[in-house]
Write a protein that holds these residues in place. Structure first.
Motif, PDB file in Angstrom:
ATOM      1  N   SER A 138       1.044  47.832  84.676  1.00  0.00           N
ATOM      2  CA  SER A 138       1.957  48.089  83.555  1.00  0.00           C
ATOM      3  C   SER A 138       1.732  47.058  82.468  1.00  0.00           C
ATOM      4  N   TYR A 139       1.717  47.529  81.207  1.00  0.00           N
ATOM      5  CA  TYR A 139       1.503  46.660  80.068  1.00  0.00           C
ATOM      6  C   TYR A 139       2.603  46.881  79.034  1.00  0.00           C
ATOM      7  N   ALA A 140       3.061  45.780  78.426  1.00  0.00           N
ATOM      8  CA  ALA A 140       4.087  45.858  77.391  1.00  0.00           C
ATOM      9  C   ALA A 140       3.728  44.880  76.277  1.00  0.00           C
ATOM     10  N   LEU A 141       3.578  45.405  75.063  1.00  0.00           N
ATOM     11  CA  LEU A 141       3.207  44.591  73.911  1.00  0.00           C
ATOM     12  C   LEU A 141       4.405  43.778  73.437  1.00  0.00           C
ATOM     13  N   ARG A 142       4.226  42.482  73.295  1.00  0.00           N
ATOM     14  CA  ARG A 142       5.299  41.588  72.882  1.00  0.00           C
ATOM     15  C   ARG A 142       5.306  41.401  71.373  1.00  0.00           C
ATOM     16  N   ALA A 143       6.399  40.868  70.871  1.00  0.00           N
ATOM     17  CA  ALA A 143       6.539  40.642  69.425  1.00  0.00           C
ATOM     18  C   ALA A 143       5.503  39.637  68.926  1.00  0.00           C
ATOM     19  N   LEU A 172      -6.230  38.885  90.272  1.00  0.00           N
ATOM     20  CA  LEU A 172      -7.028  39.595  89.280  1.00  0.00           C
ATOM     21  C   LEU A 172      -6.577  41.033  89.121  1.00  0.00           C
ATOM     22  N   ALA A 173      -5.999  41.601  90.180  1.00  0.00           N
ATOM     23  CA  ALA A 173      -5.534  42.985  90.118  1.00  0.00           C
ATOM     24  C   ALA A 173      -4.510  43.178  89.018  1.00  0.00           C
ATOM     25  N   ALA A 174      -3.761  42.147  88.693  1.00  0.00           N
ATOM     26  CA  ALA A 174      -2.747  42.270  87.657  1.00  0.00           C
ATOM     27  C   ALA A 174      -3.364  42.420  86.277  1.00  0.00           C
ATOM     28  N   ALA A 175      -4.653  42.211  86.175  1.00  0.00           N
ATOM     29  CA  ALA A 175      -5.284  42.322  84.868  1.00  0.00           C
ATOM     30  C   ALA A 175      -5.794  43.712  84.579  1.00  0.00           C
ATOM     31  N   VAL A 176      -5.552  44.635  85.408  1.00  0.00           N
ATOM     32  CA  VAL A 176      -6.107  45.945  85.201  1.00  0.00           C
ATOM     33  C   VAL A 176      -5.443  46.714  84.166  1.00  0.00           C
ATOM     34  N   GLY A 177      -7.700  45.839  83.821  1.00  0.00           N
ATOM     35  CA  GLY A 177      -7.411  46.566  83.277  1.00  0.00           C
ATOM     36  C   GLY A 177      -7.659  46.686  82.422  1.00  0.00           C
ATOM     37  N   ALA A 178      -9.774  48.240  83.370  1.00  0.00           N
ATOM     38  CA  ALA A 178     -10.130  47.647  82.728  1.00  0.00           C
ATOM     39  C   ALA A 178     -10.059  48.359  81.585  1.00  0.00           C
ATOM     40  N   LEU A 179      -8.769  46.279  83.777  1.00  0.00           N
ATOM     41  CA  LEU A 179      -8.749  46.821  83.039  1.00  0.00           C
ATOM     42  C   LEU A 179      -8.029  47.390  82.307  1.00  0.00           C
ATOM     43  N   LEU A 180      -8.746  48.061  81.075  1.00  0.00           N
ATOM     44  CA  LEU A 180      -8.527  47.703  80.537  1.00  0.00           C
ATOM     45  C   LEU A 180      -8.561  47.080  79.915  1.00  0.00           C
ATOM     46  N   ILE A 192       0.646  40.310  75.614  1.00  0.00           N
ATOM     47  CA  ILE A 192       0.935  41.484  76.435  1.00  0.00           C
ATOM     48  C   ILE A 192       1.471  41.035  77.795  1.00  0.00           C
ATOM     49  N   ASP A 193       2.655  41.502  78.141  1.00  0.00           N
ATOM     50  CA  ASP A 193       3.180  41.286  79.488  1.00  0.00           C
ATOM     51  C   ASP A 193       2.504  42.260  80.437  1.00  0.00           C
ATOM     52  N   ASN A 194       2.013  41.730  81.545  1.00  0.00           N
ATOM     53  CA  ASN A 194       1.262  42.529  82.520  1.00  0.00           C
ATOM     54  C   ASN A 194       1.938  42.417  83.882  1.00  0.00           C
ATOM     55  N   HIS A 195       2.283  43.566  84.463  1.00  0.00           N
ATOM     56  CA  HIS A 195       2.906  43.599  85.785  1.00  0.00           C
ATOM     57  C   HIS A 195       2.071  44.496  86.702  1.00  0.00           C
ATOM     58  N   PHE A 196       1.820  44.019  87.905  1.00  0.00           N
ATOM     59  CA  PHE A 196       1.115  44.798  88.919  1.00  0.00           C
ATOM     60  C   PHE A 196       2.068  45.022  90.075  1.00  0.00           C
ATOM     61  N   THR A 197       2.414  46.281  90.338  1.00  0.00           N
ATOM     62  CA  THR A 197       3.299  46.609  91.456  1.00  0.00           C
ATOM     63  C   THR A 197       2.507  47.388  92.501  1.00  0.00           C
ATOM     64  N   PRO A 256       8.188  47.984 101.256  1.00  0.00           N
ATOM     65  CA  PRO A 256       8.847  47.558 100.015  1.00  0.00           C
ATOM     66  C   PRO A 256       7.845  47.350  98.892  1.00  0.00           C
ATOM     67  N   GLN A 257       8.267  47.653  97.686  1.00  0.00           N
ATOM     68  CA  GLN A 257       7.411  47.461  96.526  1.00  0.00           C
ATOM     69  C   GLN A 257       7.376  45.976  96.159  1.00  0.00           C
ATOM     70  N   LYS A 258       6.186  45.472  95.899  1.00  0.00           N
ATOM     71  CA  LYS A 258       6.002  44.079  95.493  1.00  0.00           C
ATOM     72  C   LYS A 258       5.443  44.047  94.076  1.00  0.00           C
ATOM     73  N   GLN A 259       5.569  42.882  93.431  1.00  0.00           N
ATOM     74  CA  GLN A 259       5.103  42.782  92.049  1.00  0.00           C
ATOM     75  C   GLN A 259       4.511  41.408  91.765  1.00  0.00           C
ATOM     76  N   MET A 260       3.438  41.407  90.983  1.00  0.00           N
ATOM     77  CA  MET A 260       2.871  40.185  90.429  1.00  0.00           C
ATOM     78  C   MET A 260       2.900  40.308  88.909  1.00  0.00           C
ATOM     79  N   THR A 261       3.090  39.203  88.222  1.00  0.00           N
ATOM     80  CA  THR A 261       3.169  39.225  86.765  1.00  0.00           C
ATOM     81  C   THR A 261       2.126  38.294  86.162  1.00  0.00           C
ATOM     82  N   ALA A 262       1.725  38.616  84.947  1.00  0.00           N
ATOM     83  CA  ALA A 262       0.741  37.804  84.238  1.00  0.00           C
ATOM     84  C   ALA A 262       0.956  37.990  82.735  1.00  0.00           C
TER      85      ALA A 262
END
Length: 200
Positions: A79-84, A16-24, A88-93, A102-108
């Protein structure tokens, strides 16, 4: 790597943390629209409008309601990135316990469910688990944002920078209270090595 459905369901709060957001939004209209305290059972009120293009990019997780998925996380970034295609690509690092870890990442993958306000999203993990994402408070200059979750079990305070001015942070907590949240449940997430151990 494959995951069973039962494993993914147990993992859902962690992801759920990858969704921040709120959030977002604009000026006072981006803030929660009422100062009357809501009971915890009342639906959360989102902001009146989110400019998606301004909202994209990196957000630091300044504070959240702790749960096992983000336990001992530091240097957390949404992190959020608007797609064509409009999604929205969502990354939680994040790092665990130490800034030298080490830095870890989850994607959604996220998408807007209320196109009038752009403040209500859904976020999906592993193509299986979908959670709600509500932007319930937002700075007119997009310097900070607050994400809520139905039922108020989860909540996040995000910022573009690694810190928020104390007065700004306290004002956010007071507005969360008007939305039926208990501000005392929020704990700061270390964004600087000097903040480890200072979680009040």
């Amino acid at each position: 790597m494959s995951f069973s459905r039962s494993f993914l369901i147990r993992l859902a709060p962690c992801l759920l943390a990858a969704a921040v957001g709120a959030l977002l939004s604009g000026c006072a209209s981006t803030r929660a629209r009422s100062v009357t305290k809501e009971p915890a059972s009342a639906p959360l009120r989102t902001v009146s409008h989110v400019d998606l293009r301004r909202y994209m990019g990196d957000w630091r997780v300044i504070a959240n309601i702790p749960y096992f998925g983000e336990k001992n996380c530091v240097d957390s970034i949404e992190s959020y990135a608007l797609r064509a295609d409009g999604k929205i690509d969502n990354h939680f690092t994040y790092r665990k316990k130490s800034f030298s870890a080490p830095q870890k990442q989850m994607t959604a993958l996220a998408w807007v469910t209320n196109h009038k306000t752009n403040a209500e999203w859904q976020v999906r993990f592993f193509g299986l688990i979908t959670v709600d994402y509500l932007v319930i408070d937002l700075d007119p200059e997009y310097r900070w944002a607050v994400l809520g979750y139905p039922g108020r079990k989860y909540g996040w305070i995000l910022a573009r920078e690694k810190t928020l001015p104390p007065r700004t942070y306290q004002a956010i907590l007071q507005r969360l209270k008007t939305q039926g949240y208990d501000p005392a449940r929020f704990r700061k997430v270390p964004q600087l090595p000097s903040q480890i151990g200072d979680l009040h």
